[in-house]
Write a protein that holds these residues in place. Structure first.
Motif, mmCIF file in Angstrom:
data_model
loop_
_atom_site.group_PDB
_atom_site.id
_atom_site.type_symbol
_atom_site.label_atom_id
_atom_site.label_comp_id
_atom_site.label_asym_id
_atom_site.label_seq_id
_atom_site.Cartn_x
_atom_site.Cartn_y
_atom_site.Cartn_z
ATOM 1 N N LEU A 51 3.368 -8.036 -2.370
ATOM 2 C CA LEU A 51 3.897 -6.905 -1.617
ATOM 3 C C LEU A 51 4.644 -5.970 -2.564
ATOM 4 C CD1 LEU A 51 3.851 -6.031 1.350
ATOM 5 C CD2 LEU A 51 6.103 -7.078 1.619
ATOM 6 N N THR A 52 3.873 -5.220 -3.341
ATOM 7 C CA THR A 52 4.460 -4.297 -4.317
ATOM 8 C C THR A 52 3.925 -2.887 -4.061
ATOM 9 O OG1 THR A 52 2.673 -4.675 -5.915
ATOM 10 C CG2 THR A 52 4.572 -6.149 -6.031
ATOM 11 N N PRO A 53 4.639 -1.866 -4.497
ATOM 12 C CA PRO A 53 4.141 -0.485 -4.297
ATOM 13 C C PRO A 53 2.769 -0.241 -4.911
ATOM 14 C CG PRO A 53 6.460 -0.471 -4.916
ATOM 15 C CD PRO A 53 6.005 -1.884 -5.048
ATOM 16 N N SER A 54 2.537 -0.821 -6.086
ATOM 17 C CA SER A 54 1.221 -0.620 -6.716
ATOM 18 C C SER A 54 0.107 -1.272 -5.911
ATOM 19 C CB SER A 54 1.236 -1.192 -8.138
ATOM 20 O OG SER A 54 1.497 -2.586 -8.120
ATOM 21 N N LYS A 55 0.395 -2.448 -5.326
ATOM 22 C CA LYS A 55 -0.603 -3.105 -4.479
ATOM 23 C C LYS A 55 -0.919 -2.255 -3.246
ATOM 24 C CE LYS A 55 -1.268 -7.260 -6.400
ATOM 25 N NZ LYS A 55 -2.581 -7.753 -6.806
ATOM 26 N N ILE A 56 0.127 -1.703 -2.643
ATOM 27 C CA ILE A 56 -0.083 -0.898 -1.448
ATOM 28 C C ILE A 56 -0.918 0.342 -1.773
ATOM 29 C CG2 ILE A 56 1.088 0.473 0.315
ATOM 30 C CD1 ILE A 56 3.439 -1.514 0.098
ATOM 31 N N ARG A 57 -0.628 0.993 -2.898
ATOM 32 C CA ARG A 57 -1.408 2.170 -3.300
ATOM 33 C C ARG A 57 -2.861 1.813 -3.561
ATOM 34 N NH1 ARG A 57 3.414 3.428 -6.201
ATOM 35 N NH2 ARG A 57 2.535 2.469 -8.090
ATOM 36 N N LYS A 58 -3.087 0.700 -4.267
ATOM 37 C CA LYS A 58 -4.460 0.266 -4.537
ATOM 38 C C LYS A 58 -5.203 -0.065 -3.251
ATOM 39 C CE LYS A 58 -5.375 -2.586 -7.838
ATOM 40 N NZ LYS A 58 -5.323 -3.791 -8.709
ATOM 41 N N PHE A 59 -4.504 -0.657 -2.302
ATOM 42 C CA PHE A 59 -5.139 -1.002 -1.032
ATOM 43 C C PHE A 59 -5.541 0.253 -0.262
ATOM 44 C CE2 PHE A 59 -4.590 -1.773 3.583
ATOM 45 C CZ PHE A 59 -5.669 -2.630 3.765
ATOM 46 N N LEU B 207 -6.267 3.171 -1.543
ATOM 47 C CA LEU B 207 -7.428 3.745 -2.229
ATOM 48 C C LEU B 207 -8.700 2.980 -1.886
ATOM 49 C CD1 LEU B 207 -5.902 4.466 -5.771
ATOM 50 C CD2 LEU B 207 -6.576 6.152 -4.037
ATOM 51 N N SER B 208 -8.600 1.659 -1.845
ATOM 52 C CA SER B 208 -9.757 0.851 -1.478
ATOM 53 C C SER B 208 -10.173 1.116 -0.039
ATOM 54 C CB SER B 208 -9.422 -0.631 -1.667
ATOM 55 O OG SER B 208 -10.490 -1.450 -1.291
ATOM 56 N N TYR C 84 -14.218 -2.082 5.768
ATOM 57 C CA TYR C 84 -12.943 -2.454 6.382
ATOM 58 C C TYR C 84 -13.010 -2.367 7.906
ATOM 59 C CZ TYR C 84 -10.509 -2.720 1.922
ATOM 60 O OH TYR C 84 -10.099 -3.101 0.669
ATOM 61 N N SER C 85 -13.773 -1.431 8.414
ATOM 62 C CA SER C 85 -13.955 -1.342 9.869
ATOM 63 C C SER C 85 -14.661 -2.588 10.395
ATOM 64 C CB SER C 85 -14.765 -0.101 10.229
ATOM 65 O OG SER C 85 -14.110 1.072 9.806
ATOM 66 N N LEU C 86 -15.665 -3.048 9.661
ATOM 67 C CA LEU C 86 -16.382 -4.256 10.055
ATOM 68 C C LEU C 86 -15.461 -5.482 10.027
ATOM 69 C CD1 LEU C 86 -19.089 -5.583 10.811
ATOM 70 C CD2 LEU C 86 -19.563 -5.805 8.354
ATOM 71 N N VAL C 87 -14.634 -5.584 8.970
ATOM 72 C CA VAL C 87 -13.687 -6.700 8.867
ATOM 73 C C VAL C 87 -12.682 -6.648 10.017
ATOM 74 C CG1 VAL C 87 -11.811 -7.660 7.471
ATOM 75 C CG2 VAL C 87 -13.940 -6.945 6.375
ATOM 76 N N THR C 88 -12.254 -5.456 10.380
ATOM 77 C CA THR C 88 -11.306 -5.306 11.490
ATOM 78 C C THR C 88 -11.906 -5.789 12.805
ATOM 79 O OG1 THR C 88 -10.280 -3.393 10.400
ATOM 80 C CG2 THR C 88 -9.890 -3.653 12.762
ATOM 81 N N VAL C 89 -13.141 -5.405 13.066
ATOM 82 C CA VAL C 89 -13.813 -5.816 14.301
ATOM 83 C C VAL C 89 -13.965 -7.346 14.343
ATOM 84 C CG1 VAL C 89 -15.970 -5.705 15.599
ATOM 85 C CG2 VAL C 89 -15.005 -3.622 14.608
ATOM 86 N N ILE C 90 -14.372 -7.942 13.223
ATOM 87 C CA ILE C 90 -14.538 -9.396 13.165
ATOM 88 C C ILE C 90 -13.199 -10.092 13.380
ATOM 89 C CG2 ILE C 90 -15.135 -11.324 11.656
ATOM 90 C CD1 ILE C 90 -17.237 -9.487 10.357
#
Length: 573
Positions: A407-415, A417-418, A426-432
């Motif tokens: 849980l770091t700022p760099s991780k949040i920024r990378k997430f 961007l991804s 990510y939409s598919l993962v959310t539905v599952i």
């Protein structure tokens, strides 16, 4: 000089060196100083059994090349009387002293850390034993069973116990000889305090194993200092969920000890020893058989990674690696995996490497068939099911205890961007995830009935606030899963796949939400991720100490009673 006198002088020097090399070495270069002190002619005989090259390093984890430098050549040996002195290489003694000094500092630092933690644990153990003298919670079942074994009643069994008798057998094997040696009799032998002390010994052993595992797993990372290894081992040794049960007679410390020991032997290639230790872990808790599969998977993943690299060399494809990559790369890796495992020749090779684990897993299936299930004793409260949200609970648990990593700022920024780069995935993962929560969420009766556990309050104050809360947490679960996988990118894709299979196997079948079930998968994960900066390591340790302080304060001082019982109740994990 008279030849006979020269012979006796050389013989005396040789036996002095032999005597020094046969006792405990306090420094990495003591044996080399001994060799250099032998006159010319004796140096050749020192290449035998007691040579510096063949001396085994006494500090596990220290480099053999540093602690046992090679025997000096003729240029470094003293010259014969009357001969011209030979020049010695410049700079080498200084480098040797510096390296040995660093290793001595690490050895002393680790010894001080483990001794200090054990001393503080003994003081805390005394405080817990004074406040809670009798058995508490699951000790009500474990302590009488161990005491029955102490009195030789090995056929007596409490049907409420669901684990195999590994803890009780080992307790008898430790306590009875100790009582005989120290002359203990009466109620002291196999008392509640004596049985709890077994777990205090396991805790010290876990500290040592964690240090050795960190050294072995990260030995190629030369940027990691000895102090960082000690600090990381100390942090994991006081991991709150595990450390708390050090002071009660539970199966967790012993289960962790044998599983970590088995993993360490696997990494060193001692697979028969690893399987034997895995059997000991299985005797403490049946689900530890998953970590025996994990050890076998380590061997398989290593071979797969080697074959994959050869495959890439043949195809000369620089855009595909054995690391985590795009979806198309993952598809090609899975295709390679299937082709490799369907090859009879490759299967024979893997079987020859992993046969000790195969034997143990086969015995496990025989046990399940004969026993009619994995649980012994009370099966009604431990029914297996497909509880997929357990994976989400584990990810949340991991983010909480490994927040300096995840849980770091760099991780949040990378997430973010991804997320922008792959919205469809990510939409598919959310539905599952929403579907799995909707169809496969189970609430165990113990979770709602026992207000002594922290999970009772987590469920009541988070998940029961509103029906939609469990669905609203999905974005956090996705971030936690992404960050979790991102920290493992230094491992090969085959290792990651193998670990996730074991993680699913050890969490999903559990109907009851219990933080103790997350201890081993968390420790295995934490051991294999890269080291943090010193500041973040200190932050992680300080957080664990704070959580432990709050936990023990609540356990010792914030007691309560139920309306229909006079017994004192305490909060715990």
């Amino acid at each position: 000089m008279d030849p006979s006198m020269a012979f006796f002088r050389r013989a005396a020097a040789f036996f002095t060196c032999w005597k020094r090399s046969s006792v405990t070495l306090r420094s990495g270069n003591s044996s080399s100083r001994c060799v250099r002190s032998i006159p010319q002619g004796i140096g050749r005989s020192s290449r035998g059994k007691h040579s510096a090259n063949n001396a085994r390093p006494l500090w596990p984890g220290l480099s053999a090349a540093r602690s046992n430098p090679p025997i000096p050549g003729p240029a470094s040996l003293p010259a014969r009387p009357g001969a011209a002195p030979r020049p010695s290489p410049e700079g080498r003694p200084q480098r040797g002293r510096r390296g040995a000094g660093m290793e001595r500092a690490e050895a002393y630092g680790f010894s001080g850390a483990i001794s200090g933690v054990f001393l503080l644990s003994c003081l805390l153990f005394a405080a817990v034993s004074r406040r809670q003298r009798g058995p508490y919670m699951d000790e009500v079942f474990h302590v009488p069973q161990a005491q029955a074994y102490c009195h030789g009643r090995f056929l007596q069994w409490d049907p409420m116990i669901t684990t195999l008798p590994g803890l009780y057998l080992l307790s008898v094997g430790v306590v009875k000889p100790a009582a005989w040696l120290l002359g203990w009799t009466g109620s002291v032998v196999c008392s509640v305090g004596m049985l709890r002390f077994i777990n205090l010994l396991f805790s010290a052993g876990n500290f040592y194993l964690l240090y050795l595992l960190l050294f072995k797993i990260h030995q190629k990372n030369k940027a990691v200092s000895g102090f960082q290894r000690i600090l990381s081992a100390l942090t994991l040794a006081v991991f709150p969920t595990l450390y708390f049960f050090t002071f009660l007679y539970y199966t967790d410390p012993g289960s962790v000890f044998f599983t970590l020991f088995s993993y360490l032997m696997c990494l060193y290639g001692n697979h028969k020893t690893s399987a034997l230790l895995g059997f000991c872990g299985f005797m403490f808790r049946q689900t530890n058989i998953v970590w025996t599969v994990f050890c076998a998977g380590n061997v398989v993943a290593e071979k797969l990674n080697e074959a994959w690299k050869i495959e890439l060399q043949k195809k000369k494809d620089e855009n595909i690696s054995s690391r985590k990559g795009s979806f198309s790369d993952l598809t090609r890796i899975l295709q390679f995996l299937v082709e490799y495992l369907l090859s009879p020749k490759k299967l024979v090779t893997l079987t020859a490497l992993t046969w000790p684990y195969i034997v143990l897993v086969s015995l496990f299936f025989v046990f399940v068939f004969v026993n009619g299930g994995i649980v012994v004793g009370d099966r009604s409260s431990h029914e297996a099911c497909l509880h997929f949200p357990q994976l989400f609970y584990f990810l949340s648990f991991t983010v909480f205890f490994a927040f300096p990593h995840l849980l770091t700022p760099s991780k949040i920024r990378k997430f973010i961007l991804s997320l922008r780069k792959h919205p469809v995935q990510y939409s598919l993962v959310t539905v599952i995830s929403l579907f799995l929560i909707w169809k496969f969420t189970y609430v165990h009766k113990y979770l709602l009935a026992d207000n002594r556990h922290y999970t009772f309050y987590v469920w009541r104050r988070v998940f029961q606030r509103h029906e939609l809360v469990k669905y609203l947490l999905v974005p956090f679960y996705i971030f936690a899963g992404w960050s979790f996988a991102d920290t493992l990118k230094s491992k090969s894709i085959f290792w990651i796949l193998m670990y996730f299979v074991c993680l699913l196997a050890v969490t999903v079948p559990q109907k009851l939400l219990e933080f103790r079930y997350f201890i081993l998968p968390f420790l295995i994960y934490r051991l294999n991720i890269p080291f943090l900066s010193l500041y973040r390591q200190l932050l992680e340790l300080a957080f664990y100490i704070l959580v432990n302080a709050v936990t023990f304060y609540l356990f010792l001082n914030r007691t309560f009673q139920w309306e229909n019982s006079d017994e004192v109740q305490r909060f715990m994990w």
